[in-house]
Design a protein around this motif. Structure first.
Motif, PDB file in Angstrom:
ATOM      1  N   SER C  47       0.837  -1.208   0.000  1.00 22.93           N
ATOM      2  CA  SER C  47       0.000   0.000   0.000  1.00 22.93           C
ATOM      3  C   SER C  47       0.862   1.244   0.000  1.00 22.93           C
ATOM      4  O   SER C  47       0.560   2.222  -0.698  1.00 22.93           O
ATOM      5  CB  SER C  47      -0.908   0.018   1.227  1.00 22.93           C
ATOM      6  OG  SER C  47      -1.767  -1.082   1.219  1.00 22.93           O
ATOM      7  N   ASP C 167      -5.664  -0.861  -4.840  1.00 19.89           N
ATOM      8  CA  ASP C 167      -5.139  -1.412  -3.583  1.00 19.89           C
ATOM      9  C   ASP C 167      -6.146  -2.402  -3.007  1.00 19.89           C
ATOM     10  O   ASP C 167      -7.107  -2.012  -2.364  1.00 19.89           O
ATOM     11  CB  ASP C 167      -4.841  -0.292  -2.583  1.00 19.89           C
ATOM     12  CG  ASP C 167      -4.020  -0.802  -1.403  1.00 19.89           C
ATOM     13  OD1 ASP C 167      -3.766  -2.026  -1.341  1.00 19.89           O
ATOM     14  OD2 ASP C 167      -3.636   0.020  -0.552  1.00 19.89           O
ATOM     15  N   GLU C 168      -5.919  -3.669  -3.228  1.00 15.58           N
ATOM     16  CA  GLU C 168      -6.803  -4.750  -2.766  1.00 15.58           C
ATOM     17  C   GLU C 168      -8.276  -4.408  -3.001  1.00 15.58           C
ATOM     18  O   GLU C 168      -9.057  -4.326  -2.069  1.00 15.58           O
ATOM     19  CB  GLU C 168      -6.556  -5.023  -1.278  1.00 15.58           C
ATOM     20  CG  GLU C 168      -5.083  -5.277  -1.003  1.00 15.58           C
ATOM     21  CD  GLU C 168      -4.859  -6.050   0.281  1.00 15.58           C
ATOM     22  OE1 GLU C 168      -5.746  -6.849   0.641  1.00 15.58           O
ATOM     23  OE2 GLU C 168      -3.798  -5.872   0.895  1.00 15.58           O
TER      24      GLU C 168
HETATM   25 MG   LIG Z   1      -2.232  -2.633   2.161  1.00 14.53          MG
END
Ligand SMILES: [Mg+2]
Ligand SMILES: Nc1ncnc2c1ncn2[C@@H]1O[C@H](COP(=O)(O)OP(=O)(O)OP(=O)(O)O)[C@@H](O)[C@H]1O
Lengths: 221, 224, 247
Positions: C47, C167-168
């Motif tokens: 991240s 991000d995910e």
């Molecule tokens: Mg992360």
């Protein structure tokens, strides 16, 4: 600048007024000692009444608290102190102050405590009642402690307001902190005693203000 | 009972004092509105400054807020009203009261706005900044609108509690509602003007109190 | 312009929080139309790496260049650049007080300075690409997680980014809603969007990724085709991590 310090931070004048202010502070604390418990208990009764099964009680207490929240406390105080004597009821300033501030702060504590009690889900009531606890015990031992914790920041900041409120007792010649300071001011023609009174309020209340704002932010996030 | 009516709701006293009471009420409303507008605006301004995270400025704001939360307004009124003339600065009593109450309201409002801003999750800032929104735009369009619901009920209640202190004007001779009433009481030796003043305050503030409870209920319901 | 000049070029990127060095010199180049997956254990800095790519975090050292513009250059208008770098978050981060349409038009109007009418035309086109044109007047709370994430994708897409960072994007979603979001991402990849995706959806990565990057403890351990990374990797750490994913 010198004139400014001379007028507002005159150490000589402050030193002379100090004993008088300390006696005033004693009276201020005495008023707090009477009014804070009175207001808290009054607030508890208000909160209970607002949750009562009787609609009559609920509505009339609601109307009363709204009235006292709309009325400036100074108006209430003067009404009690200077209004009642016209009907032949003569009260000492202390009694008048207690009555007026009791009415005012019960309404405020009541609102805070009601919000606290309402924040407790019915599950808590049901769980406690299912173990055989009476309604009164459930309220006192299960609901109220959680309610108080949930609204602790508001209770603290409300109590600060009550302490500040006592300063208006000076208007009806209660010899509390601000009254003493203002008397010293009118004798010395110098505002330093009132500044000193302000500093005393700061010493008294700043820790509480810090506490309140820390509690507020903890709950807020 | 008759005596009660005679002292508190005396018809001839009502007839002779109502114009005074009404003019006092107007001044109270005027004072209240000035306090509310300037106090809330300054409070919001301080909270916005605080978002810039300039350490010294933030410390100054926190001290300002703490001091104004801890000092009784009447103390400040007396210091300014009776102290300043002795250093050659005379302010009219109306201005003194307005200044003090607006500053107190600003302090409380800053706390409330700031708590509201803090309550908006960081992801909202991230999302807005990642699309290129500037810092002020993010505040104005993304963050502040989300705080309204949380901020409005305590703000209204606080505003009422502070604005009611316009009655302190009577101590320094602002010809507001309570002042008019107490003057009339001492002239006429009758409590009716006080009762009229109380009713006047109720007329001004009860609607706002009701508005505050309505807001509280509405937003509490939405949250659930 | 040479064919090799990358859209996103990261060189020797370093970032610490206090004494904690999170990124320890990352080099990564992503070319036009490429889809790069980043995988790695929790806390490995994935991240943080993405957030340095649009300067939500300020790197301590190294450069990030997007479309030839150095983001760290003080003369760079970072907000103008951010429009060109779309970002999609794990927790959607839609503005809860705005309808889907207004979520998308806000930056178009405030950053790209489009009129409301023009912004709405672009927003509607983006909504159509994610298959949610009929939800334009819905508030986020009225939408499922999958729908919210697709709106969030549309919000980034409407600004016509050169590169999109994910991000995910599916890890906060219920399993049955993951597919709809992945489908949108596949479409985008096929349409030629340049994408950097942090995700542990292995099956999806096998299909969609041109390259998979394995990160651990703030460094890139290795990178290669999905077959290379998910098959028999040379690195024990990669193999251990991948076998954990397969479980
Ligand atoms: Mg992360
Ligand atoms: N703002 C911050 N302040 C301090 N430490 C941070 C901050 N943000 C992240 N970290 C730390 O940096 C490290 C890497 O975080 P990062 O979020 O980049 O990891 P990640 O690979 O995305 O992990 P995950 O798979 O759990 O999302 C973590 O140890 C985290 O605690």
């Amino acid at each position: 600048m010198d004139a400014f310090i001379e007028q507002f931070f005159n150490l000589g004048v402050m030193a002379k007024a100090f004993p008088l202010l300390m006696r005033g502070l004693g009276m201020t604390l005495l008023i707090c000692l009477a009014v804070i418990p009175l207001g808290f208990v009054g607030g508890l009764l208000v909160a209970l009444a607002r949750l009562s099964r009787s609609a009559m009680l609920r509505i009339s207490v609601r109307i009363l608290t709204d009235l006292f929240r709309a009325l400036p406390p100074l108006v209430l105080l003067i009404l009690v102190y200077s209004g009642l004597p016209f009907t032949g009821i003569r009260l000492s300033p202390f009694t008048a102050v207690c009555i007026a501030f009791f009415l005012n702060s019960s309404a405020y504590y009541g609102e805070v405590l009601r919000a606290g009690v309402e924040s407790i889900g019915s599950g808590q009531w049901e769980a406690a009642r299912s173990t055989g606890l009476s309604g009164r015990d459930t309220f006192l031992f299960v609901v109220l402690p959680q309610a108080v914790r949930n609204v602790l920041p508001d209770l603290v900041s409300n109590t600060i307001e009550v302490v500040k409120l006592t300063s208006i007792a000076s208007v009806v010649s209660m010899t509390e902190l601000l009254y003493s300071a203002d008397m010293a001011r009118s004798i010395t023609f110098n505002a330093s005693p009132v500044v000193l009174a302000g500093l005393i309020y700061l010493v008294l209340l700043w820790p509480a203000v810090r506490l309140a704002s820390r509690l507020e932010h903890r709950v807020g996030t | 009972m008759e005596r009660f009516v005679d002292t508190f709701f005396n018809a001839s006293v009502i007839a002779s004092t109502w114009p005074k009471i009404l003019s006092g009420m107007l001044i109270t409303v005027e004072l209240a509105l000035s306090v509310v507008v300037t106090g809330l605006a300054f409070g919001l301004f301080l909270a916005l400054i605080r978002t810039a995270q300039i350490r010294l400025l933030n410390a100054a704001i926190v001290v300002f807020v703490d001091v104004l939360r801890a000092l009784p307004p009447l103390v400040m009124v007396l210091i300014i009203y009776f102290g300043l003339p002795n250093v050659g600065l005379t302010l009219p009593s109306f201005a003194v009261l307005w200044l003090v109450l607006a500053a107190v309201l600003a302090a409380f409002a800053e706390e409330i706005f700031w708590a509201g801003i803090l309550s908006v999750r960081r992801g909202q800032w991230d999302a807005a900044r990642s699309t290129g929104l500037t810092f002020p735009d993010t505040l104005a369009f993304v963050v502040l609108p989300q705080t309204i619901r949380m901020v409005l009920p305590p703000l209204v209640n606080r505003t009422i509690a502070i604005t009611k202190n316009t009655a302190l004007g009577t101590v320094i001779g602002v010809p507001e509602l309570l002042n008019q009433a107490t003057t009339a009481v001492s002239f006429l030796s009758n409590a009716t003007p006080l009762m009229l003043a109380a009713i006047g305050y109720l007329i001004i503030f009860v609607p706002v109190v009701l508005f505050g409870s309505w807001l509280e209920q509405r937003f509490a319901f939405r949250k659930a | 312009m040479t064919a090799a000049s990358p859209i996103l070029d990261i060189q020797d990127l370093r970032k610490s929080y206090g004494a904690n060095e999170i990124l320890k010199g990352i080099d990564l180049a992503v070319h036009a139309q490429e889809t790069v997956f980043i995988i790695g254990p929790s806390g490995s800095g994935k991240s943080t790496l993405l957030r340095c790519c649009n300067r939500l975090e300020t790197p301590d050292a190294g450069t990030v260049t997007v479309d030839g513009v150095d983001l760290g250059d003080p003369r760079t208008d970072i907000n103008a650049m951010r429009r060109r770098i779309g970002m999609v978050f794990q927790s959607f981060n839609l503005y809860p007080h705005m309808k889907a349409m207004d979520n998308i038009t806000l930056a178009l109007r405030r950053v790209s300075k489009k009129s409301r009418a023009d912004a709405e035309v672009l927003a509607l086109a983006a909504l159509e690409r994610v298959g949610l044109a009929e939800k334009r007047n819905a508030y986020p709370a009225e939408l499922s997680g999958g729908q919210q994430q697709r709106i969030a994708i549309a919000r980034a897409l409407a600004l016509e980014p050169k590169v999109m960072l994910f991000d995910e994007p599916t890890s906060a979603l219920d399993p049955e809603l993951v597919g709809s979001v992945l489908a949108v991402m596949s479409d985008m990849a096929r349409a030629g969007m340049t994408m950097v995706v942090v995700s542990h959806e292995m099956r999806f990565a096998r299909d969609a990724a041109d390259r998979v990057v394995f990160m651990d403890h703030g460094v890139i351990v290795e990178q290669g085709s999905p077959g290379e990374i998910f098959g028999q990797s040379q690195h024990a750490r990669t193999r251990a991590f991948v076998s954990q994913l397969e479980r």
